[in-house]
Design an enzyme around this catalytic site. Structure first.
Site, short mmCIF file in Angstrom:
data_model
loop_
_atom_site.label_atom_id
_atom_site.label_comp_id
_atom_site.label_asym_id
_atom_site.label_seq_id
_atom_site.Cartn_x
_atom_site.Cartn_y
_atom_site.Cartn_z
N ARG A 172 -5.56 2.78 -0.20
CA ARG A 172 -5.50 2.84 1.27
C ARG A 172 -4.98 4.19 1.80
NH1 ARG A 172 -8.41 0.10 0.02
NH2 ARG A 172 -8.48 -2.15 -0.07
N SER A 191 -4.56 -6.40 7.49
CA SER A 191 -3.44 -6.70 6.58
C SER A 191 -2.22 -5.89 6.98
CB SER A 191 -3.81 -6.31 5.14
OG SER A 191 -4.92 -7.06 4.73
N GLU A 212 0.92 -1.50 5.24
CA GLU A 212 -0.42 -0.89 5.23
C GLU A 212 -0.69 -0.22 6.57
OE1 GLU A 212 -3.79 -2.73 3.23
OE2 GLU A 212 -5.00 -2.42 5.02
N1 EPU Z 1 -2.87 -16.09 -0.19
C1 EPU Z 1 -1.91 -17.05 -0.02
N2 EPU Z 1 -1.46 -17.29 1.25
C2 EPU Z 1 -1.93 -16.64 2.33
C3 EPU Z 1 -2.91 -15.65 2.14
C4 EPU Z 1 -3.39 -15.38 0.87
O1 EPU Z 1 -1.45 -17.66 -0.97
O2 EPU Z 1 -1.46 -16.93 3.44
C5 EPU Z 1 -3.41 -15.85 -1.54
C6 EPU Z 1 -4.88 -16.27 -1.61
O3 EPU Z 1 -5.02 -17.63 -1.91
C7 EPU Z 1 -5.42 -15.38 -2.70
C8 EPU Z 1 -4.57 -14.12 -2.60
O4 EPU Z 1 -3.43 -14.46 -1.82
O5 EPU Z 1 -5.20 -15.95 -3.96
C9 EPU Z 1 -5.32 -12.95 -1.96
O6 EPU Z 1 -5.68 -13.31 -0.63
P1 EPU Z 1 -7.07 -12.82 0.02
O7 EPU Z 1 -8.20 -13.17 -0.86
O8 EPU Z 1 -7.09 -13.32 1.42
O9 EPU Z 1 -7.00 -11.27 -0.01
P2 EPU Z 1 -5.87 -10.24 0.42
O10 EPU Z 1 -5.45 -9.52 -0.81
O11 EPU Z 1 -4.79 -10.88 1.23
C10 EPU Z 1 -7.49 -8.27 0.83
C11 EPU Z 1 -7.52 -7.13 1.81
C12 EPU Z 1 -8.19 -7.56 3.11
C13 EPU Z 1 -9.57 -8.09 2.80
C14 EPU Z 1 -9.41 -9.27 1.81
C15 EPU Z 1 -10.73 -9.87 1.37
C16 EPU Z 1 -5.50 -5.88 1.27
C17 EPU Z 1 -4.08 -5.57 1.62
N3 EPU Z 1 -6.16 -6.71 2.07
O12 EPU Z 1 -6.65 -9.27 1.38
O13 EPU Z 1 -8.35 -6.41 3.91
O14 EPU Z 1 -10.22 -8.53 3.97
O15 EPU Z 1 -8.79 -8.78 0.62
O16 EPU Z 1 -11.45 -8.92 0.62
O17 EPU Z 1 -6.00 -5.36 0.27
C18 EPU Z 1 -7.27 -5.14 5.58
O18 EPU Z 1 -7.09 -4.30 4.70
O19 EPU Z 1 -6.92 -4.98 6.77
C19 EPU Z 1 -7.92 -6.39 5.21
C20 EPU Z 1 -8.02 -7.39 6.05
#
Ligand code: EPU
Length: 307
Positions: free
Chosen positions: A182, A230, A300
């Protein structure tokens, strides 16, 4: 951010800096409506250059008159309540997009990432699927090496169309840049466009990848509330959302700023949140997660503006 030396520039000084600017100039402009979280104070002036030549005129004027100059993308940024002194520039009129030779697409900095994705897909070009539903722009996407689990900007970026702090436009090859999680390490200056190297693919494949991904986002993220994406970066090998939920913080609220009940790594504005409330909530979440798991979450978002 391109900084001048003067901390609090006077209106006459700013006027002098903008003498040759041709785009829209909005004095004392509230910035909250220009951001996706809808918080933050005023800019002394918000400038919306009409084209790249106009960007160059503003950069040169700001530099010659020592006026701080900041480019506002608006989707991954929190502006403090006291606003921003000097010139804030938005590149939303830089919206040209074109296909070049050998599956390269050029897009100016103000092009929204979903539009770039659609443009590519109409031409059966694959590579931008990760950008489905990201509300940011090409410029912001390059600056922060935007991405999702499907990929990131560095995977497709061929070169950056760049204006230096001296007001010179140049092409910077992606192969000369360092990309972090990022964050793209760029010299000081302004991204005004980017060339993306895509590849041919069957339309069906591209469409199903983006559809699955958009559906996933719709079910897991609070996209109907104002938010800035995020809040924290994912720590290596873990996810900020999982940690925040496990610390019992979903739904935690300060004023109208709330840790989303849908996805814990989002803070949503439930109506009239202030930047102060949002940032207090960020601290609270970071402290609670730190105490419970011994992990210091890193923001972020970019936080800007007067303290
Ligand atoms: N999770 C939880 N509780 C929550 C949210 C998530 O337990 O309230 C768990 C989910 O079950 C999953 C893991 O955390 O096992 C990862 O969650 P998710 O798949 O939603 O992905 P993320 O890592 O939170 C990243 C990006 C997002 C992008 C999503 C989908 C980062 C910091 N964020 O989120 O990007 O949309 O993957 O690809 O890398 C952004 O950068 O602004 C953004 C929205």
């Amino acid at each position: 951010m391109v900084k001048g030396q003067s901390r609090i520039p006077s209106v006459p000084m700013i006027r002098r800096a903008l003498l040759h600017a041709e785009g829209e100039i909005l004095w004392q402009e509230p910035l909250a409506p220009h951001t996706s979280l809808q918080v933050g104070g005023f800019a002394d002036v918000l400038v919306i250059p009409s084209d790249v030549e106009d960007v160059i005129r503003v950069v040169r004027g700001a530099r010659m008159n020592n006026i701080p100059l900041m480019v506002l993308g608006g989707t991954n940024v929190i502006i403090r309540d006291k606003g921003i002194r000097g010139i804030v520039m938005q590149l939303k009129e830089l919206t040209k997009i074109q296909e070049e030779l050998n599956q390269v697409v050029y897009a100016q900095a103000g092009v929204r990432l979903p539009r770039l994705m659609q443009f590519s897909h109409r031409r059966n070009l694959s590579g931008m699927e990760w950008a489905a539903g990201i509300p940011g722009t090409v410029g912001g996407g390059v600056m922060m090496n935007a991405g999702t689990r499907l990929g990131e900007m560095k995977d497709v970026l061929q070169a950056v169309d760049f204006v230096t702090i001296h007001g010179k436009q140049k092409r910077v090859e992606a192969s000369t840049l360092t990309f972090l999680y990022r964050k793209t390490m760029l010299p000081q200056g302004i991204v005004v466009g980017a060339w993306m190297q895509l590849r041919s693919a069957a339309k069906g494949m591209i469409q199903s990848a983006t559809k699955n991904y958009l559906d996933y986002r719709k079910t897991t993220q609070p996209l109907t509330w104002p938010n800035a994406g995020s809040v924290f970066k994912n720590p290596i090998g873990d996810s900020a959302g999982r940690l925040i939920e496990a610390a019992g913080l979903k739904g935690l609220r300060i004023g109208d700023a709330e840790v989303s009940t849908k996805h814990a790594n989002f803070i949503v504005n439930r109506g009239a949140a202030t930047a102060e409330q949002v940032l207090m909530l960020v601290d609270k979440v970071r402290n609670r997660v730190g105490r419970k798991f011994g992990i210091r979450l890193q923001l972020e978002w970019k936080v800007v503006g007067e303290r």
